[in-house]
Every structure is written in C-alpha cells, then in structure tokens.
Design a protein around this motif. Sequence first.
Motif, mmCIF file in Angstrom:
data_model
loop_
_atom_site.group_PDB
_atom_site.id
_atom_site.type_symbol
_atom_site.label_atom_id
_atom_site.label_comp_id
_atom_site.label_asym_id
_atom_site.label_seq_id
_atom_site.Cartn_x
_atom_site.Cartn_y
_atom_site.Cartn_z
ATOM 1 N N GLU A 166 0.929 -1.308 -0.123
ATOM 2 C CA GLU A 166 0.082 0.026 0.035
ATOM 3 C C GLU A 166 0.750 1.461 0.036
ATOM 4 O O GLU A 166 0.521 2.273 -0.694
ATOM 5 C CB GLU A 166 -1.020 -0.073 1.180
ATOM 6 C CG GLU A 166 -1.847 1.315 1.350
ATOM 7 C CD GLU A 166 -2.425 1.140 2.821
ATOM 8 O OE1 GLU A 166 -2.751 2.322 3.292
ATOM 9 O OE2 GLU A 166 -2.957 0.112 3.105
ATOM 10 N N PHE A 167 1.893 1.382 0.913
ATOM 11 C CA PHE A 167 2.798 2.293 0.642
ATOM 12 C C PHE A 167 3.544 2.599 -0.608
ATOM 13 O O PHE A 167 3.484 3.652 -1.103
ATOM 14 C CB PHE A 167 4.058 2.174 1.662
ATOM 15 C CG PHE A 167 5.093 3.059 1.881
ATOM 16 C CD1 PHE A 167 5.087 4.097 2.482
ATOM 17 C CD2 PHE A 167 6.305 2.945 1.015
ATOM 18 C CE1 PHE A 167 5.999 5.380 2.425
ATOM 19 C CE2 PHE A 167 7.545 3.730 1.204
ATOM 20 C CZ PHE A 167 7.104 5.137 1.744
ATOM 21 N N ARG B 92 0.948 4.198 -2.831
ATOM 22 C CA ARG B 92 0.813 5.836 -2.527
ATOM 23 C C ARG B 92 2.134 6.539 -3.099
ATOM 24 O O ARG B 92 2.168 7.472 -3.756
ATOM 25 C CB ARG B 92 0.852 5.756 -1.279
ATOM 26 C CG ARG B 92 -0.450 5.787 -0.600
ATOM 27 C CD ARG B 92 -0.549 6.240 0.778
ATOM 28 N NE ARG B 92 0.423 5.985 1.777
ATOM 29 C CZ ARG B 92 0.326 4.950 2.535
ATOM 30 N NH1 ARG B 92 -0.755 4.147 2.504
ATOM 31 N NH2 ARG B 92 1.308 4.875 3.492
ATOM 32 N N TYR C 297 -4.201 8.544 -0.308
ATOM 33 C CA TYR C 297 -4.595 7.772 0.894
ATOM 34 C C TYR C 297 -6.013 8.106 1.162
ATOM 35 O O TYR C 297 -6.461 9.443 1.379
ATOM 36 C CB TYR C 297 -3.875 8.290 2.078
ATOM 37 C CG TYR C 297 -4.078 7.493 3.340
ATOM 38 C CD1 TYR C 297 -3.516 6.119 3.600
ATOM 39 C CD2 TYR C 297 -4.857 8.327 4.534
ATOM 40 C CE1 TYR C 297 -4.136 5.648 4.711
ATOM 41 C CE2 TYR C 297 -4.869 7.750 5.605
ATOM 42 C CZ TYR C 297 -4.548 6.561 5.752
ATOM 43 O OH TYR C 297 -4.959 5.944 6.962
ATOM 44 N N GLY D 7 -7.487 5.884 3.940
ATOM 45 C CA GLY D 7 -7.840 5.137 5.197
ATOM 46 C C GLY D 7 -8.357 3.764 4.847
ATOM 47 O O GLY D 7 -8.464 3.020 5.885
ATOM 48 N N HIS E 69 -3.969 15.032 14.624
ATOM 49 C CA HIS E 69 -3.860 15.178 13.237
ATOM 50 C C HIS E 69 -3.969 16.572 13.064
ATOM 51 O O HIS E 69 -2.984 17.352 12.671
ATOM 52 C CB HIS E 69 -4.788 14.278 12.345
ATOM 53 C CG HIS E 69 -4.340 12.990 12.394
ATOM 54 N ND1 HIS E 69 -3.185 12.552 11.614
ATOM 55 C CD2 HIS E 69 -5.197 11.855 12.779
ATOM 56 C CE1 HIS E 69 -3.424 11.193 11.729
ATOM 57 N NE2 HIS E 69 -4.253 10.811 12.360
ATOM 58 N N ALA F 249 2.633 10.740 9.331
ATOM 59 C CA ALA F 249 1.572 10.225 8.476
ATOM 60 C C ALA F 249 1.475 11.036 7.145
ATOM 61 O O ALA F 249 1.281 10.550 6.151
ATOM 62 C CB ALA F 249 0.150 10.721 9.246
ATOM 63 N N SER G 141 4.396 9.801 5.059
ATOM 64 C CA SER G 141 4.016 8.336 4.456
ATOM 65 C C SER G 141 2.840 8.568 3.570
ATOM 66 O O SER G 141 2.624 7.515 2.590
ATOM 67 C CB SER G 141 3.741 7.380 5.668
ATOM 68 O OG SER G 141 3.511 6.153 5.129
ATOM 69 N N THR G 142 2.020 9.722 3.432
ATOM 70 C CA THR G 142 0.956 9.654 2.558
ATOM 71 C C THR G 142 0.761 10.732 1.718
ATOM 72 O O THR G 142 -0.070 10.940 0.909
ATOM 73 C CB THR G 142 -0.315 9.816 3.593
ATOM 74 O OG1 THR G 142 -0.280 11.149 4.229
ATOM 75 C CG2 THR G 142 -0.617 8.780 4.461
ATOM 76 N N SER H 291 0.675 13.843 2.048
ATOM 77 C CA SER H 291 -0.479 14.753 2.470
ATOM 78 C C SER H 291 0.033 16.097 2.839
ATOM 79 O O SER H 291 1.441 16.196 3.223
ATOM 80 C CB SER H 291 -1.464 14.195 3.345
ATOM 81 O OG SER H 291 -1.838 12.950 2.930
ATOM 82 N N SER I 123 -0.305 4.089 7.511
ATOM 83 C CA SER I 123 -0.255 5.561 7.182
ATOM 84 C C SER I 123 1.121 6.259 8.023
ATOM 85 O O SER I 123 1.377 7.377 7.576
ATOM 86 C CB SER I 123 -1.337 6.280 7.370
ATOM 87 O OG SER I 123 -1.439 6.476 8.855
ATOM 88 N N SER I 124 1.834 5.315 8.844
ATOM 89 C CA SER I 124 3.023 5.888 9.476
ATOM 90 C C SER I 124 3.517 5.046 10.103
ATOM 91 O O SER I 124 3.751 4.974 11.370
ATOM 92 C CB SER I 124 2.545 7.125 10.515
ATOM 93 O OG SER I 124 3.587 7.867 10.994
#
Length: 390
Positions: A82-83, A86, A92, A94, A250, A275, A278-279, A281, A306-307
């Motif tokens: 999944e990482f 991305r 991402y 969730g 967050h 997070a 890793s995403t 964002s 996500s992290s």
Amino acid sequence: MRLLVENIGELVTNVAGTGSGGPLGLRRHAAVLVEEGRIAWIGPSRYAPAADRRLDAAGGAVLPGFVDSHAHLVFAGDRAAEFAARMAGEPYTGGGIRTTVAATRAAGDAELRDNVRRLRDEALRQGTTTIEIKSGYGLSVADEARSLRIAAEFTAETTFLGAHVVPPEYADRPDDYVGLVCGPMLRAATPYARWIDVFCEGGAFDADHARAILTVGQAAGLGVRLHANQLGPGPGVRLAVELGAASADHCTHLSEADVEALAGSETVATLLPGAEFSTRSPYPDARRLLDAGATVALATDCNPGSSYTSSMPFCVALAVREMGMTPAEAVWAATAGGARALRRDDIGVLRPGARADLIVLDAPSHLHLAYRPGVPLIAQVLHNGVPQWQ
C-alpha cells in the motif's frame, strides 16, 4: 541507589524560567541525581551530592524522555505494498485499515504481544519513555478487549479505539455498529483502557456518532481523545474542544474557527508528521497554531498503514523542516507537549519529584535532533531511573 548523571553539556528541563533557555529551561554545567525512579535533585555540577553510581553524559545534551501520545501498536500484518502504491501516486483514503483488521483478528495473542514488544523496544531505543497504545484493529468485542489487555502489559496509557472504522460485517448497518461500540464493546474494553478515541472523518464516523461514543465513554470514566481533521475539513476539532478532550490528533485541515477553539481551550493539538510523510499529504501548519496560542504536541502515529515509524527524533526533524516549528518548540512538543496530551505532569519534564525518564544525546545540544536527521543520536536512556544499556 542514588545515580548521578554528570558531565552534561546542555540540560533541557522544560521548566520555564529556569536557567537561560526560555520554555526549555536550558541549564549548563548541571548534574541530575536520580533516586528510586524519581528526580531527586538538579543543580550545578560543583554542588552535586554523593551518589552510589555515576553516569557520564560525555558532554552530551540531556533531555526528558520523549512522550509519544499517539500510537497504534497492536496489529498483525504488513502494508508495504500500500505504501509503494501511494508513492506511485495513489491517494490515501484510510481504507487499508480493514486489511490490518483482518490480519489482526487472525493472529494469536503471542504474535500480537511480540509485535507490541518489538515496536515498544524500538521506540525506547530512540528515546521514547512513555507511549500511548490504541486498540482499533480488532473491531469486535473479543478482539478489542484482547488488544487493550495486551497493550496494558506495556503501558498505562491505553486507548479504546473501537470506532476506528466500521468493519465489513457492519458495512450496511453503521448505526448497529455504533450501538455495539457504546454497549458490549465498551464494557469489555473499559477494564483495560484509560482513554476513548474515535476516527471522526468522512468514511469513518460522523460528528453525531463520534459524540455519542465519546459521551458514553466519558460516563464510563474514560478520558477523551479524538482523531480529527486529518483527511479534510470537518467537525472533529470543535467536537473535541466541546467535550473537553485531552487531545485532538492530526489537525491537518483547520479553519480559523478550529484554530481559535483550540487556542481558547485546554485541548492539545497533537500533530503527526509521520502520517503526512508516508501519505504525501499536506503537513499541518504548526506555526499557525503556536502563534494563536494553542498547545501543540508531536507524536508518531506509529501504525502499519499510514505512518510506520516509531521514531520521535524523525518527527521532531519533520516538524522543524516542514511545519514551521523551531527546534526548541519541536523538542518541547515531543516531550512536555506529549505529557500535556496525556494530562500528565510527572513526565516530559526534569524537576525534583518527576519520573526519572531522560535521554542522553551523542550531541552537545537539542538542536542536533533536527540538525542531524536520521542519525542515531540517542546514547543512553533512563526509564524510571534505570539505564537501559550498561
């Protein structure tokens, strides 16, 4: 036994007004006496009292141990694919949480316990002396209870996150799942939990469901925390403030009203830059929060999706590079800020009576945590006054 930490290059106490270091309370030429797991004395090294043992800091900086107030360590499985997706451009959402839920439900207690121990020890080697651990990858009465029971073997800061996402078997009946969380699941979890949390986001739980779950948790004696405003603007931050939550976590997408609400409350804004790293964002705007007067904490959000980092030094470096924090603000947020987010006054600070959780850097100043990212600077950790490496 009395242990004296001496030859300290720079001492970060987090006691404002001490020495010449502003909120970090920096002191030079200081020593620290530890006795029975607590700080017994801090003062000029030339006046240091007698001790049974000595720990030579070799001119390195000494800081309070990091306080990681947001981590998801009870899980099984791996989401490296999944990482990679991305990093190749997939957004991402969730949704991968359900993948970890399936793996966690299928795992035995020993596998889950070994994974928590591995990650806890990994964090300790990087200076984390207090860590919060959430459930949230079981999402059934039995699996949430066992997740918290295992977490409680490693920390007093355990959080019931049965409201992480709606599990597949309740996909068409979210109201029924909220009823399960508020009833049988909460009753099974409460003996092992100090806190209750909800993932308040689109695709997870809306404000009405979050309020219902958190209110019932409060009535059961649990403190409130809330995943808020990670994936987009929403009601989470203001709900956290309304309920007197210890922390809104967050805080990536904030309106002016959100910032004002946090600044006018005792709710800590816990930022989780791992997070965003890793995403891919946007990072939270810590500078905006700090300038408004909000209290900010840093935590890892360690989880397999996500992290997947247990490194508070890494989060300090990210906060300085990407979020507008000074090195001093980031160090305070990773220590005293985390303690505030857990409503603790015995950790995240070095003063007589506080818990003897401290770290010794292989560097002369706290500045090196951001100045030398990725470098293993933690030379020694004292946890409850006990050196972790002899």
